[in-house]
Design an enzyme around this catalytic site. Structure first.
Site, PDB file in Angstrom:
ATOM      1  CE  LYS A 117     -10.935   1.911  -9.101  1.00  0.00           C
ATOM      2  NZ  LYS A 117     -10.895   0.569  -9.074  1.00  0.00           N
ATOM      3  CE  LYS A 199      -2.412   4.224  -1.540  1.00  0.00           C
ATOM      4  NZ  LYS A 199      -3.478   3.486  -1.229  1.00  0.00           N
ATOM      5  CE  LYS A 202      -2.757  -2.044  -8.107  1.00  0.00           C
ATOM      6  NZ  LYS A 202      -3.058  -3.120  -7.197  1.00  0.00           N
TER       7      LYS A 202
END
Ligand code: TRP
Length: 337
Positions: A117, A199, A202
């Protein structure tokens, strides 16, 4: 000991930082529904975790309520499960501070999610992003959770939670229950429709890689028609996650929708190519999601009901969480107010 106390406790949460996807439904929420009778279940809307990256306030508020409506529409009964919004229970912030004094800088520096991140948000590597796993440890330990249903990417955070709990218990006695990551047997790992090696996330809402629970049928159909299959191998529907990732992912989705085994699906589509298979998967997903979308939309119009659910959830959660914080504060030597 009464029934409630003998049951093991489960806690999990999802950040309302994006809309819920087919992946979060098939990999998580769908399985949570079946745990309600056997376990004492807490499901949180992790809004405090969401603000570690910039959020538009109106959007965050809308998504949080929408996520709650979707939890219920997916079958999570608010009577049988404690559904609550993290920021409504002050104990999360309170315990997170205490636990941060029992978490090492080095440990947090080693968290792979932090490193990822930080790389993605180079202009906003804030302290919250760094201490995120401490807040998550507080979420879990407040409820003395035995089991924490999480995806592979969150396992490291549960491991850290155990290390923190162990460290604290070693000094102050048995304060916290040791939690374990819990990967339900039936949990499906749904991959992106565009890049099936990663994966479903969103963040792929714009490129058609992910389907959201409230998406319209025509949008869902478009995503499936455009889903990436495997151009390097033969055009046949066969389960082989090694060499046929795209098709295997679609088979996995179709299997969850229809309850059919991979063998049955192979037979159903034998002799037919991807061109026939992909829209059939799309249709199955549309039918799976239709009642969920309709129910979520109905609930979203019933603000008073949603409010009663999150109020009641917060009240129940705060009771348990408050008890843990009081115990911790006492152990630490804080004067009781
Ligand atoms: N960090 C989790 C995620 O990004 C969400 C989360 C927050 C969570 N608190 C939790 C998951 C507690 C399980 C338990 O997916």
């Amino acid at each position: 000991m009464d029934e409630q106390n003998r049951k093991k406790t489960i806690l999990s949460g999802i950040k309302p930082s994006g809309d819920l996807t087919l992946g979060s439904y098939m990999g998580a929420i769908k399985n949570w529904v079946e745990l309600a009778d056997e376990y004492n279940c807490y499901y949180m809307l992790a809004d405090m975790h969401a603000v570690t990256v910039r959020q538009d306030p109106a959007e965050l508020r809308r998504r949080t309520l929408s996520q709650l409506a979707q939890y219920i529409a997916c079958g999570l009964d608010p009577e049988k499960n404690t559904l609550f919004i993290q920021s409504h229970v002050p104990a999360h912030a309170e315990l997170a501070w205490a636990l941060s004094c029992y978490t090492m800088f080095g440990e947090l520096s080693r968290m792979t999610q932090f490193k990822d991140k930080a790389a993605k948000n180079a202009d906003n590597i804030n302290a919250g992003l760094f201490t995120y796993p401490v807040l998550m440890a507080a979420d879990i330990l407040l409820y003395q959770a035995d089991l924490v249903p999480v995806g592979e990417d969150q396992k490291q955070h549960v491991e850290l939670t155990r290390d923190i709990a162990h460290r604290f218990n070693a000094v102050y006695g048995d304060v916290f229950t040791m939690p374990e990551p819990f990967i339900p047997k039936t949990g499906a790992r749904i991959m992106s429709l565009q890049t099936p090696c990663s994966k479903m996330s969103k963040s792929e809402q714009d490129n058609g890689g992910c389907v959201c629970l409230l998406d319209k049928p025509e949008d869902i159909m478009r995503c499936f028609r455009r889903a990436v299959t495997d151009c390097d191998t033969v055009d046949c529907v066969r389960f082989d996650p090694e060499t046929k990732q795209g098709v295997s992912n679609l088979m996995q989705i179709y299997s969850v929708c229809t309850g059919k085994s991979f063998q049955q699906i192979q037979e159903e589509f034998s002799g037919l190519g991807y061109g026939a298979f992909k829209p059939r998967v799309g249709e199955a997903v549309v039918e799976l999601l239709r009642p969920i979308r309709e129910e979520a939309e109905r609930l979203l119009r019933d603000k008073a009901y949603l409010e009663s659910v999150y109020r009641d959830g917060a009240r129940r959660a705060a009771q348990v969480a408050g008890r843990t914080v009081r115990k911790v504060y006492k152990k630490l030597g804080f004067v009781q107010p």
